[in-house]
Design a protein around this motif. Structure first.
Motif, PDB file in Angstrom:
ATOM      1  N   THR A   4      83.030  33.746  40.160  1.00 41.20           N
ATOM      2  CA  THR A   4      83.731  32.973  41.178  1.00 41.20           C
ATOM      3  C   THR A   4      84.395  33.888  42.206  1.00 41.20           C
ATOM      4  OG1 THR A   4      84.193  31.305  39.496  1.00 41.20           O
ATOM      5  CG2 THR A   4      85.430  31.140  41.530  1.00 41.20           C
ATOM      6  N   ILE A   5      85.054  34.936  41.720  1.00 34.73           N
ATOM      7  CA  ILE A   5      85.720  35.881  42.624  1.00 34.73           C
ATOM      8  C   ILE A   5      84.682  36.542  43.522  1.00 34.73           C
ATOM      9  CG2 ILE A   5      86.919  38.100  42.740  1.00 34.73           C
ATOM     10  CD1 ILE A   5      88.397  37.320  40.190  1.00 34.73           C
ATOM     11  N   TYR A   6      83.595  36.993  42.916  1.00 34.47           N
ATOM     12  CA  TYR A   6      82.554  37.689  43.660  1.00 34.47           C
ATOM     13  C   TYR A   6      81.972  36.798  44.761  1.00 34.47           C
ATOM     14  CZ  TYR A   6      78.021  39.848  44.574  1.00 34.47           C
ATOM     15  OH  TYR A   6      76.920  40.390  45.178  1.00 34.47           O
ATOM     16  N   TYR A  46      92.216  46.008  44.322  1.00 29.40           N
ATOM     17  CA  TYR A  46      90.995  45.257  44.615  1.00 29.40           C
ATOM     18  C   TYR A  46      91.257  43.782  44.886  1.00 29.40           C
ATOM     19  CZ  TYR A  46      87.816  49.099  43.800  1.00 29.40           C
ATOM     20  OH  TYR A  46      87.136  50.281  43.909  1.00 29.40           O
ATOM     21  N   ILE A  47      92.378  43.286  44.385  1.00 32.34           N
ATOM     22  CA  ILE A  47      92.783  41.925  44.743  1.00 32.34           C
ATOM     23  C   ILE A  47      94.257  41.972  45.108  1.00 32.34           C
ATOM     24  CG2 ILE A  47      91.106  40.699  43.293  1.00 32.34           C
ATOM     25  CD1 ILE A  47      93.305  40.350  41.193  1.00 32.34           C
ATOM     26  N   GLY A  48      94.713  40.934  45.804  1.00 35.70           N
ATOM     27  CA  GLY A  48      96.128  40.855  46.155  1.00 35.70           C
ATOM     28  C   GLY A  48      96.902  40.213  45.021  1.00 35.70           C
ATOM     29  N   ILE A  71      86.341  43.884  47.062  1.00 37.54           N
ATOM     30  CA  ILE A  71      85.400  43.878  45.945  1.00 37.54           C
ATOM     31  C   ILE A  71      83.967  43.848  46.453  1.00 37.54           C
ATOM     32  CG2 ILE A  71      84.567  42.561  43.960  1.00 37.54           C
ATOM     33  CD1 ILE A  71      87.449  41.473  43.715  1.00 37.54           C
ATOM     34  N   ASN A  72      83.184  44.825  46.054  1.00 43.24           N
ATOM     35  CA  ASN A  72      81.759  44.802  46.354  1.00 43.24           C
ATOM     36  C   ASN A  72      81.013  44.051  45.278  1.00 43.24           C
ATOM     37  OD1 ASN A  72      81.860  46.602  48.691  1.00 43.24           O
ATOM     38  ND2 ASN A  72      82.568  48.071  47.168  1.00 43.24           N
ATOM     39  N   LYS A  73      81.424  44.328  44.035  1.00 46.19           N
ATOM     40  CA  LYS A  73      80.737  43.698  42.928  1.00 46.19           C
ATOM     41  C   LYS A  73      81.693  43.720  41.747  1.00 46.19           C
ATOM     42  CE  LYS A  73      76.563  42.348  41.245  1.00 46.19           C
ATOM     43  NZ  LYS A  73      77.109  41.171  40.555  1.00 46.19           N
ATOM     44  N   CYS A  74      81.646  42.656  40.955  1.00 46.43           N
ATOM     45  CA  CYS A  74      82.402  42.680  39.700  1.00 46.43           C
ATOM     46  C   CYS A  74      81.634  41.808  38.721  1.00 46.43           C
ATOM     47  CB  CYS A  74      83.823  42.166  39.892  1.00 46.43           C
ATOM     48  SG  CYS A  74      83.935  40.501  40.562  1.00 46.43           S
ATOM     49  N   GLY A  75      81.744  42.124  37.465  1.00 51.24           N
ATOM     50  CA  GLY A  75      81.012  41.339  36.490  1.00 51.24           C
ATOM     51  C   GLY A  75      81.364  41.746  35.078  1.00 51.24           C
ATOM     52  N   VAL A  76      80.810  40.991  34.140  1.00 53.08           N
ATOM     53  CA  VAL A  76      81.070  41.334  32.745  1.00 53.08           C
ATOM     54  C   VAL A  76      79.879  42.112  32.208  1.00 53.08           C
ATOM     55  CG1 VAL A  76      82.541  39.383  32.207  1.00 53.08           C
ATOM     56  CG2 VAL A  76      80.084  39.174  31.928  1.00 53.08           C
ATOM     57  N   GLY A 132      83.924  44.666  31.251  1.00 53.26           N
ATOM     58  CA  GLY A 132      83.263  44.458  32.529  1.00 53.26           C
ATOM     59  C   GLY A 132      83.593  45.595  33.476  1.00 53.26           C
ATOM     60  N   PHE A 133      83.332  45.350  34.755  1.00 52.01           N
ATOM     61  CA  PHE A 133      83.507  46.397  35.761  1.00 52.01           C
ATOM     62  C   PHE A 133      83.854  45.760  37.090  1.00 52.01           C
ATOM     63  CE2 PHE A 133      79.264  44.776  36.052  1.00 52.01           C
ATOM     64  CZ  PHE A 133      79.029  44.707  37.418  1.00 52.01           C
ATOM     65  N   PHE A 134      84.361  46.572  38.003  1.00 46.14           N
ATOM     66  CA  PHE A 134      84.494  46.139  39.396  1.00 46.14           C
ATOM     67  C   PHE A 134      84.447  47.366  40.290  1.00 46.14           C
ATOM     68  CE2 PHE A 134      88.718  46.711  37.627  1.00 46.14           C
ATOM     69  CZ  PHE A 134      89.381  47.471  38.581  1.00 46.14           C
ATOM     70  N   TYR A 135      83.917  47.187  41.481  1.00 47.82           N
ATOM     71  CA  TYR A 135      83.958  48.274  42.476  1.00 47.82           C
ATOM     72  C   TYR A 135      83.831  47.678  43.860  1.00 47.82           C
ATOM     73  CZ  TYR A 135      78.812  47.990  42.014  1.00 47.82           C
ATOM     74  OH  TYR A 135      77.513  47.568  41.952  1.00 47.82           O
TER      75      TYR A 135
END
Length: 135
Positions: free
Chosen positions: A18-20, A51-53, A74-79, A132-135
């Motif tokens: 959803t965020i992505y 990466y988020i407010g 955020i470019n990409k985030c996921g589990v 997961g990850f985020f970048y």
């Protein structure tokens, strides 16, 4: 009317998707539900790195909702599923497999010290299970 109840496989996976998607559509704010402890901790890690407010947990006495301010980082985030066990010396390998470059992005692990990113896990010299990850 026949309602189909969806079994939530992974609340975290839904949240990150959803965020992505909101981020890709240039939304400034996104609401996710349900909330969970893991989701909140994951968001705190993302927030710590800018990466988020702000995010606000809106409790509607069921599963709760979270409203998140997005800042376009955020470019990409996921589990990562299944939640593989990562030993301390595997962290390097995982970061290079999952993240676009070494200086960039974060893996989120759940460790015996709580949920944290891979750098903090390295500082505490602990491994854990990958969330997961985020970048």
């Amino acid at each position: 009317a026949h309602t189909v109840t969806m079994v939530r496989m992974s609340v975290l996976a839904d949240t990150l998707k959803t965020i992505y998607n909101a981020e890709r559509r240039g939304k400034r704010q996104v609401m996710i539900r349900p909330s969970s402890k893991v989701v909140v901790k994951f968001l705190q890690v993302m927030q710590k790195h800018g990466y988020i407010g702000e995010f606000e947990i809106v409790d509607d006495r069921r599963a709760g909702k979270i409203v998140i301010e997005l800042n376009g980082r955020i470019n990409k985030c996921g589990v990562i599923s299944p939640r593989f066990d990562i030993k301390l010396n595997d962290i390097e390998q995982w970061t290079s497999n999952v993240l676009p470059s070494r200086q960039f992005g974060h893996l989120v692990l759940t460790t015996s010290y709580g949920i944290m990113d891979h750098e903090e896990a390295r500082r505490k010299s602990t491994g854990g299970k990958i969330l997961g990850f985020f970048y």
